[in-house]
Design an enzyme around this catalytic site. Structure first.
Site, short mmCIF file in Angstrom:
data_model
loop_
_atom_site.label_atom_id
_atom_site.label_comp_id
_atom_site.label_asym_id
_atom_site.label_seq_id
_atom_site.Cartn_x
_atom_site.Cartn_y
_atom_site.Cartn_z
CB SER A 30 21.22 -50.03 6.51
OG SER A 30 22.25 -50.90 7.16
NE ARG B 21 17.95 -59.34 14.20
CZ ARG B 21 17.71 -58.74 13.27
NH1 ARG B 21 18.80 -58.58 11.99
NH2 ARG B 21 16.94 -57.77 13.04
CG ASP C 107 24.44 -45.39 12.54
OD1 ASP C 107 24.80 -46.50 13.25
OD2 ASP C 107 24.00 -45.37 11.33
CG HIS D 142 22.35 -48.76 11.52
ND1 HIS D 142 22.88 -47.88 10.61
CD2 HIS D 142 21.85 -49.69 10.86
CE1 HIS D 142 22.73 -48.46 9.38
NE2 HIS D 142 22.06 -49.58 9.62
CG ASP D 143 17.27 -50.32 13.91
OD1 ASP D 143 18.20 -50.60 12.76
OD2 ASP D 143 16.98 -51.37 14.46
#
Length: 520
Positions: free
Chosen positions: A240, A309, A467, A501-502
């Site tokens: 990232s 968040r 992603d 993405h994770d």
């Protein structure tokens, strides 16, 4: 601060308009009957939760932080690893007492870097891996004796794992600008001793902290390496935002970085990612508690942090994963107020979290909003937006590219007798290839020129097909640009799965296998 002045002006206009409208309505409704009172007033538990948090903070900020920290054993947040606030006693602190030159601002007078280590440093100090974090992570990448709690990359660090502590000495820092031990906006400004010996009033930087770049963060890390007597790192590994740092490390110090691993990163922030991070900063800065960044003596902007968040969480995952994990399921009726679960007729929808996906986002924001410093999020996310390794951008910042490394790439300690280039290039047979894009981006040649200092450095690039924050096209772009420079030591892989993405945190087998093969 133009946006803040605009907000203030808008509020003044709205106040005057509302006051006039109220007077007109008061004159018009004389003699009219009011609507009947409802027997059960609306219930908004999500709003009540904000009020309850505010009340707890009024009672004492530090107590509230301790009370809201999630347990590392909790699985309610999903498959993500915990991001707990580390204890200051669990990390080491390097203090640099000399100024650090910055790209956009004046020099930083002095700074601290918090870091943790795993493995054993070799006698020659040639087995170091510098591990770079994402935006919100601390230096606690894996458990240590000082801090046995699980780290954010626990399954990748240890004996026989991707970052093998039997061979390598891993160093992970909290980045400059962070809030987990390294100098950042929440740190106190350095003070000079008073001539008369009177105590100095200490104040925090707040938004008086200088604007940072990814290059500044990396330079600070290499000051730490200098302090440890480490001349060269075997590999620079990052995911990232850490992937940006990893590429920047190889670019800034091609002779000191043996290999580069870039996972779910980019060499040039895209407009879509910039837009997402701008939205996060906007809701945070709109929180009245933010107070233009000077909130440390009052309440933190916890509501803005929670919303920021939630936006970030959406960008970290993917639509297919939401379908598999939550679908369109609603929360159990037993968790709702009685008025939303009538004995007959359809369930009355709640305006607060009602779908399971809403409860998940609400939980993610709730468990994060008191755990990370708001100004650190603003400064570090802006540094990500500014990251651009095209030659034209680098030259506009007066960053002069160095020549590529002259030394051959290093070999791991366990294979010291093997010829370096031949051994390394034998690994490329498993690298995934992709067809040239039909319409290559116009900035690709400019990016290739910018990345030329990496033309003789082995680079592993991992992209994730699902992603949306760092799309796989950006990973291909980095690989293409490096190959244009003549680098024939580029390994490129695309990861499947639905985690977005994770994926770099969760796909232990494929991510770990690719890293292990590249480093061996």
């Amino acid at each position: 601060m133009n946006i803040l002045r605009q907000n203030a002006s808008r509020s003044t206009r709205l106040f005057k308009h509302t006051k006039r409208a109220t007077v007109r309505r008061s004159s018009a409704v004389v003699g009219q009957s009011c609507p009947p009172n409802r027997s059960a007033p609306p219930s908004f538990p999500c709003v009540d939760a904000h009020a309850a948090r505010e009340a707890r903070l009024q009672q004492g900020f530090q107590d509230a932080i301790s009370a809201t920290q999630p347990s590392s054993a909790s699985s309610s947040s999903g498959p993500e690893p915990p991001y707990a606030r580390p204890s200051p006693r669990s990390c080491k602190i390097y203090h640099h007492s000399e100024p650090l030159e910055l790209v956009y601002s004046e020099s930083l007078r002095s700074f601290d870097i918090a870091y943790e280590t795993w493995g054993t440093l070799s006698a020659k100090k040639d087995n170091v891996i510098l591990l770079h974090t994402g935006l919100s992570a601390s230096s606690h990448a894996a458990s240590t004796e000082a801090n046995p709690s699980e780290g954010w990359w626990e399954k990748f660090i240890g004996p026989g794992k991707a970052l093998d502590t039997n061979q390598f000495y891993i160093i992970c820092t909290n980045v400059l600008g962070g809030c987990y031990g390294s100098t950042g906006p929440s740190s106190f400004r350095p003070t000079d001793s008073s001539p008369d010996g009177a105590p100095q009033v200490r104040e925090r930087y707040g938004t008086g902290f200088p604007v940072l770049s990814i290059f500044d963060m990396v330079r600070a890390q290499f000051k730490l390496l200098d302090g440890l007597g480490i001349d060269e790192v075997y590999a620079s590994v990052g995911s990232s935002m850490g992937a940006m740092q990893s590429l920047a490390a190889g670019w800034l110090f091609p002779e000191r970085v043996g290999k580069v691993v870039s996972i779910s990163g980019t060499a040039r922030s895209s407009p879509s990612a910039i837009a997402m991070r701008f939205a996060q900063r906007s809701v945070l800065m709109a929180d009245p508690n933010w107070n233009k960044g000077f909130y440390y003596d009052g309440l933190p902007p916890h509501t803005g942090m929670k919303l920021a968040r939630q936006i970030a969480t959406i960008t970290y995952r993917s639509g297919p994963e939401w379908d598999l994990r939550f679908g369109r399921k609603l929360r159990p009726s037993g968790e709702l107020p009685a008025r939303n679960s009538p004995a007959s007729g359809p369930r009355i929808p709640a305006l607060c979290p009602d779908f399971l996906i809403e409860t998940y986002l609400d939980h993610q924001g709730e468990q994060f909003c008191l755990k990370y410093d708001a100004n650190s999020l603003i400064y570090i996310s802006k540094a990500m937006d500014l990251f651009d390794m095209t030659l034209s951008s680098l030259e506009s910042l007066n960053l002069t590219p160095r020549g590529p490394r002259s030394a051959p790439p290093p070999v791991p300690p366990s294979h010291a007798a093997l010829p370096c280039p031949d051994h390394y290039r034998s690994q490329l047979s498993h690298s995934k290839s992709h067809p040239p894009p039909n319409n290559p981006p116009v900035h690709l040649p400019d990016l290739a020129e910018g990345l030329r200092p990496l033309s003789r450095t082995p680079v592993l690039i991992l992209g994730v097909q699902s992603d949306i924050l760092f799309p796989v096209e950006q990973q291909r772009e980095v690989a293409d640009a490096l190959r244009i420079t003549g680098n024939d030591m580029v390994s490129y892989f695309e990861l499947g799965g639905v985690w977005g993405h994770d994926t770099f945190l969760l796909d232990v087998m494929n991510v770990g296998g690719a890293i292990r093969g590249f480093l061996s």
